[in-house]
Design an enzyme around this catalytic site. Structure first.
Site, short mmCIF file in Angstrom:
data_model
loop_
_atom_site.label_atom_id
_atom_site.label_comp_id
_atom_site.label_asym_id
_atom_site.label_seq_id
_atom_site.Cartn_x
_atom_site.Cartn_y
_atom_site.Cartn_z
N GLU A 194 -4.99 1.56 2.98
CA GLU A 194 -4.74 0.49 3.98
C GLU A 194 -4.74 1.03 5.39
OE1 GLU A 194 -2.53 -2.12 6.68
OE2 GLU A 194 -2.03 -0.08 6.09
N GLU A 195 -4.20 2.24 5.57
CA GLU A 195 -4.07 2.79 6.93
C GLU A 195 -5.42 3.17 7.53
OE1 GLU A 195 -1.56 2.41 8.58
OE2 GLU A 195 0.23 2.46 7.33
N HIS A 211 0.84 -1.20 0.00
CA HIS A 211 0.00 0.00 0.00
C HIS A 211 0.87 1.24 0.00
CE1 HIS A 211 0.53 1.25 4.27
NE2 HIS A 211 0.71 -0.04 4.48
N ASP A 245 6.83 1.39 5.83
CA ASP A 245 5.39 1.09 5.87
C ASP A 245 4.67 2.04 4.93
OD1 ASP A 245 2.81 0.33 6.54
OD2 ASP A 245 2.79 1.35 8.46
N ASP A 281 2.17 -10.11 1.62
CA ASP A 281 1.87 -8.74 2.04
C ASP A 281 2.87 -8.28 3.11
OD1 ASP A 281 0.54 -6.31 2.25
OD2 ASP A 281 -1.26 -7.13 3.21
N ASP A 308 -0.52 4.47 0.78
CA ASP A 308 -0.93 5.54 1.70
C ASP A 308 -0.10 5.40 2.97
OD1 ASP A 308 -2.35 3.15 2.41
OD2 ASP A 308 -3.70 4.33 3.67
N HIS A 343 4.93 4.28 12.09
CA HIS A 343 3.87 5.14 12.66
C HIS A 343 4.48 6.11 13.68
CE1 HIS A 343 0.12 2.51 11.58
NE2 HIS A 343 1.05 2.46 10.63
C1 LIG Z 1 11.52 -13.56 16.95
C2 LIG Z 1 10.82 -12.39 16.60
C3 LIG Z 1 9.69 -11.88 17.42
C4 LIG Z 1 9.05 -10.80 16.69
C5 LIG Z 1 8.03 -10.06 17.38
C6 LIG Z 1 7.11 -9.35 16.45
C7 LIG Z 1 7.28 -7.92 16.52
C8 LIG Z 1 6.46 -7.19 15.54
C9 LIG Z 1 7.27 -6.22 14.87
C10 LIG Z 1 6.91 -5.54 13.79
C11 LIG Z 1 5.62 -5.59 13.15
C12 LIG Z 1 5.48 -4.41 12.29
C13 LIG Z 1 4.13 -4.30 11.76
C14 LIG Z 1 4.07 -3.25 10.71
C15 LIG Z 1 2.87 -3.41 9.85
C16 LIG Z 1 2.03 -2.22 9.90
C17 LIG Z 1 0.68 -2.44 9.30
C18 LIG Z 1 -0.24 -1.34 9.75
O1 LIG Z 1 0.18 -0.30 10.17
N1 LIG Z 1 -1.56 -1.55 9.68
C19 LIG Z 1 -2.51 -0.66 10.24
C20 LIG Z 1 -2.88 -1.06 11.63
O2 LIG Z 1 -2.64 -2.19 12.04
O3 LIG Z 1 -3.47 -0.23 12.34
ZN LIG Z 2 1.36 -0.83 6.33
ZN LIG Z 3 0.86 1.37 8.89
#
Ligand SMILES: CCCCCCCC/C=C\CCCCCCCC(=O)NCC(=O)O
Ligand SMILES: [Zn+2]
Ligand SMILES: [Zn+2]
Length: 504
Positions: free
Chosen positions: A192-193, A126, A158, A219, A128, A466
């Site tokens: 997406e956000e 995405h 992101d 994704d 945005d 974020h």
């Molecule tokens: C051995 C490893 C353990 C890992 C622990 C997981 C830690 C998670 C770290 C990062 C995740 C990052 C996620 C980023 C995706 C963002 C998607 C988003 O912003 N969507 C909108 C929303 O959810 O509100």
């Molecule tokens: Zn994202």
């Molecule tokens: Zn995001």
């Protein structure tokens, strides 16, 4: 887009057949000499390397901000569409690639492969981004400045990095006359956000109307994690096989307003504050042992020193200990339970007025072993006050668990590509996406939903998503392009699982 809905399913199918027929009969790049051509090495010239980083910087400079469901920077979203036309001319002029704009700003690319017997797959990203007020940033968030080998700005992790890397890899493959054998779709969402209901959902409906099922999709939302788990010294590539659900609740208390000089024993603010405080202080149950985390830890066991390796190999015995350790750290805690985040609180208009209404918003991210219904019941029991009204603003269950066994094409392709591009990474393990993504809108077209960004992520990088000072190194971005360049080729040639060097 509108045309598809107006004309209905039959016309849509007919039109698609026509497009594919045209594609198949087209001359040019689809010459026989390229069918089954040998592998193209992922090596890029200096000129190409400069062009690819400049292309990402340009993308970061377009402030495609989603502020809310109602408000986004539509001028920037439209400009982004023109920008990708400009920087990826071959993608847009190749006769076996169909490009469609969906709901004004999202983009769907259909790359028609030469072998119709191979089930297509899909790459998602995405463009945005969340807002980025300048305070605290080392460089302005929409400057796309390069400093000390990093490209800075909102969206560098992101998720404009993925948008640009997917198109960049395809552009470079096409320039080298590569013709994919397996068809694939590229879906680039513009909202997406703020839930993806205009972009991803509509693209998914469009594909469903065309009767399309994909073998798997890839994704955002997982990385090569480095330094997230104490004692795990080596980085771990985590391909997430499920995504948490979500529940946004509005809590509201209505009381009689009045003069603050003679306050009632309880006010709307006090009642609501006590309720949200109970929610914060009563974490949802620890679900360790249900969902894919147990499998993840068992696969990681050998990478820990003694005695942690023994503990993780014997979870039947040490489960209570491990589950307690996991919940101590705020990041690993997200993997064992539904999280509760108090995110908004509003009440009062003047210091000497008892307010009639107090409102708070709470954002829950639902563990894969729970449902919206179960979380709601728990919330009612914790709040336990009829004066607090609960309004569901948005809710959806966690995604089903995608396969990660030897026969799971998407998982194995990612694993194979990780092993070739990151030979120093010993561990590829299934994980949980702790946030929410556009993927959830595609559950009707595939049972193989995988989350993986081929980028190293350390805890401080996680805070930048974020947050402030989001950045990606030029080298990491080049590697991401290389990864997708290889992934597309691997999808054409994959024959079965390759044993990992440590398993020999
Ligand atoms: C051995 C490893 C353990 C890992 C622990 C997981 C830690 C998670 C770290 C990062 C995740 C990052 C996620 C980023 C995706 C963002 C998607 C988003 O912003 N969507 C909108 C929303 O959810 O509100
Ligand atoms: Zn994202
Ligand atoms: Zn995001």
């Amino acid at each position: 887009m509108a045309r598809w809905y107006v004309c209905g399913l039959a016309l849509a199918a007919a039109e698609l057949l026509l497009i594919f027929a045209t594609v198949f009969s087209a001359k040019g790049l689809r010459g026989k000499e390229f069918q089954g051509a040998s592998r193209i090495p992922s090596q890029f010239s200096e000129e190409e390397r400069v062009a690819m980083k400049e292309a990402l910087k340009g993308a970061i400079r377009i402030p495609t901000v989603s502020f809310s469901h109602e408000k986004s920077n539509t001028t920037a979203l439209a400009e982004f569409g023109e920008y990708i036309h400009k920087v990826f001319p071959t993608v847009f002029s190749t006769n076996f690639i169909q490009h469609e704009v969906v709901e004004q700003y999202s983009h769907l690319f259909t790359v028609q492969g030469s072998d119709p017997s191979l089930q297509p797959y899909m790459l998602l990203a995405h463009f945005d981004v969340v807002p980025a007020p300048e305070e605290g940033w080392e460089v302005p968030p929409f400057s796309g400045l390069e400093r000390d080998g990093f490209i800075h700005g909102r969206g560098t992790l992101d998720n404009k990095n993925s948008v640009m890397a997917i198109l960049q890899a395809l552009e470079l493959l096409l320039i080298r006359n590569y013709i994919p054998q397996r068809s694939f779709f590229i879906a680039l969402g513009h909202d997406e956000e703020v839930s993806g209901t205009r972009g991803a959902l509509k693209i998914s409906e469009l594909l469903q109307a065309r009767g399309i099922q994909v073998a798997f999709l890839v994704d955002e939302c997982s990385f090569i994690f480095d330094g997230f788990i104490p004692n795990l010294k080596k980085p771990c590539a985590m391909v997430s096989v499920t995504e948490k659900g979500a529940l946004d609740l509005l809590l509201q208390v209505n009381m009689t307003p009045g003069h603050s000089s003679a306050p009632p024993k309880e006010t709307s603010i006090g009642i609501l504050a006590a309720a949200v405080s109970r929610l914060e202080n009563t974490p949802m149950p620890n679900m360790f042992g249900s969902g894919p985390l147990k499998m993840t830890l068992e696969q990681l066991a050998n990478e820990f020193p003694f005695p942690t390796n023994i503990v993780l190999k014997n979870l039947w015995l040490f489960r209570p200990l491990v589950s307690r350790l996991m919940e101590r750290n705020y990041i690993t805690n997200t993997l064992v339970r539904t999280t509760t985040a108090l995110t908004m609180f509003n009440a009062g208009v003047k210091v000497n007025v008892i307010p009639p209404v107090a409102q708070a918003s709470v954002n829950f991210r639902i563990h894969p072993a729970q449902t919206v219904h179960e979380v709601l019941e728990l919330v009612k029991n914790i709040v336990a006050d009829d004066r607090v009204q609960l309004h569901v603003l948005r809710a959806f269950d966690p995604l089903p668990i995608s396969p990660s066994d030897d026969k799971a094409l998407g998982y194995q392709l990612l694993r194979q590509t990780i092993q070739s591009i990151f030979p120093e990474v010993d561990i590829v393990a299934p994980g949980i996406c702790i946030a929410n993504t556009d993927s959830r809108h595609y559950t009707n077209i595939t049972a193989g939903i995988y989350h993986f960004n081929p980028v190293y992520l350390q805890p401080q990088d996680f805070s930048s998503i974020h947050g402030i000072n989001e950045k990606i190194s030029v080298q990491a971005y080049e590697t991401q392009v290389k990864f997708i360049f290889e992934l597309i080729q691997n999808a054409d040639t994959y024959t079965g699982p390759v044993p990992h060097v440590h398993e020999l």
